[in-house]
Design a protein around this motif. Sequence first.
Motif, PDB file in Angstrom:
ATOM      1  N   GLY A  72     -14.360  71.366  16.539  1.00 26.12           N
ATOM      2  CA  GLY A  72     -13.013  71.046  16.132  1.00 26.12           C
ATOM      3  C   GLY A  72     -13.163  69.432  15.683  1.00 26.12           C
ATOM      4  N   ASP A  73     -13.790  68.690  16.316  1.00 27.19           N
ATOM      5  CA  ASP A  73     -13.732  67.124  15.897  1.00 27.19           C
ATOM      6  C   ASP A  73     -14.392  67.038  14.565  1.00 27.19           C
ATOM      7  N   LEU A  74     -15.575  67.941  14.184  1.00 26.29           N
ATOM      8  CA  LEU A  74     -16.088  67.894  12.817  1.00 26.29           C
ATOM      9  C   LEU A  74     -15.087  68.454  11.617  1.00 26.29           C
ATOM     10  N   MET A  75     -14.551  69.735  12.049  1.00 28.50           N
ATOM     11  CA  MET A  75     -13.639  70.043  11.191  1.00 28.50           C
ATOM     12  C   MET A  75     -12.246  69.011  10.801  1.00 28.50           C
ATOM     13  N   LEU A  76     -12.018  68.232  11.568  1.00 27.85           N
ATOM     14  CA  LEU A  76     -11.054  67.075  11.689  1.00 27.85           C
ATOM     15  C   LEU A  76     -11.561  66.091  10.506  1.00 27.85           C
ATOM     16  N   HIS A  77     -12.889  65.770  10.789  1.00 29.97           N
ATOM     17  CA  HIS A  77     -13.470  65.059   9.777  1.00 29.97           C
ATOM     18  C   HIS A  77     -13.517  65.467   8.594  1.00 29.97           C
ATOM     19  N   MET A  78     -13.792  66.682   8.405  1.00 26.21           N
ATOM     20  CA  MET A  78     -14.039  67.352   7.014  1.00 26.21           C
ATOM     21  C   MET A  78     -12.772  67.240   6.193  1.00 26.21           C
TER      22      MET A  78
END
Length: 271
Positions: A72-78
């Motif tokens: 989820g954290d990485l998806m937010l960054h993308m």
Amino acid sequence: MTKVLSAPDARRQEKLQAFDRLLTIMDELRENCPWDKKQTLESLRHLTIEETYELSDSILEGDLPEIRKELGDLMLHMVFYARIASEKKAFDVADVLNGICDKLIERHPHIYGDVVANDEETVKANWEKIKLKSGNKSVLEGVPKSLPALVKAIRIQDKARGVGFDWEKKEQVWEKVEEEMQEFKKEFNAERNEPINKEKAMAEFGDLLFSLVNYARFIDIDPEEALERTNKKFIKRFQYLETESAKDGKKMGEMTLAEMDVYWNRAKTLK
């Protein structure tokens, strides 16, 4: 008449709604939150690297709830990067998603075309050949320069193998490991305890590591994961040494090696 969605279709709608919710929240944060408004592509970069390592840790731990959180954290960054790029009128998240979809279709002609590929190695070989046809000047062009050296060695070898540049048998690779070990031993002068040429010794040590990575690949071991598991094992045992010696009133830095070895050997018997 309203169409009743099947269970898989209903779940797809939930996924789309969840992604739309994230896009909406991202827009709201970018427009209203002082911290989010300040962020740039450059300022997010080191945070993304940190999040990627946190995901890697959770995967090695086999912690699925934590993997879910880190994804989820990485998806937010993308989504964040795509939002910033859209403000620059460069591209938006739709361009990003369509781009990867087009790329996947192009590089899987055995699924979306008439090419036959019945095993993993053929798929990899086709992938590298397609990349060269797409304008890449070198098979190794896609290996990021900033990758950690061990991971980079793995990727370099994988890509070379994809176009047929590889050893035929694991026995040949092990012979190379032994050859590099002897060359390193010669430069290091381990038995004679003489001064060494550090540059030559470093070069030979690098060759030895590279050949060990190669052998690991042949026996289906991920060298990065193997080393990280050993790191974790050492940390666990060393912290046991620290904790248990403190219970006995002893202090790190004041014990002899023999005293520390007692606790270390005890730690080795623990799971």
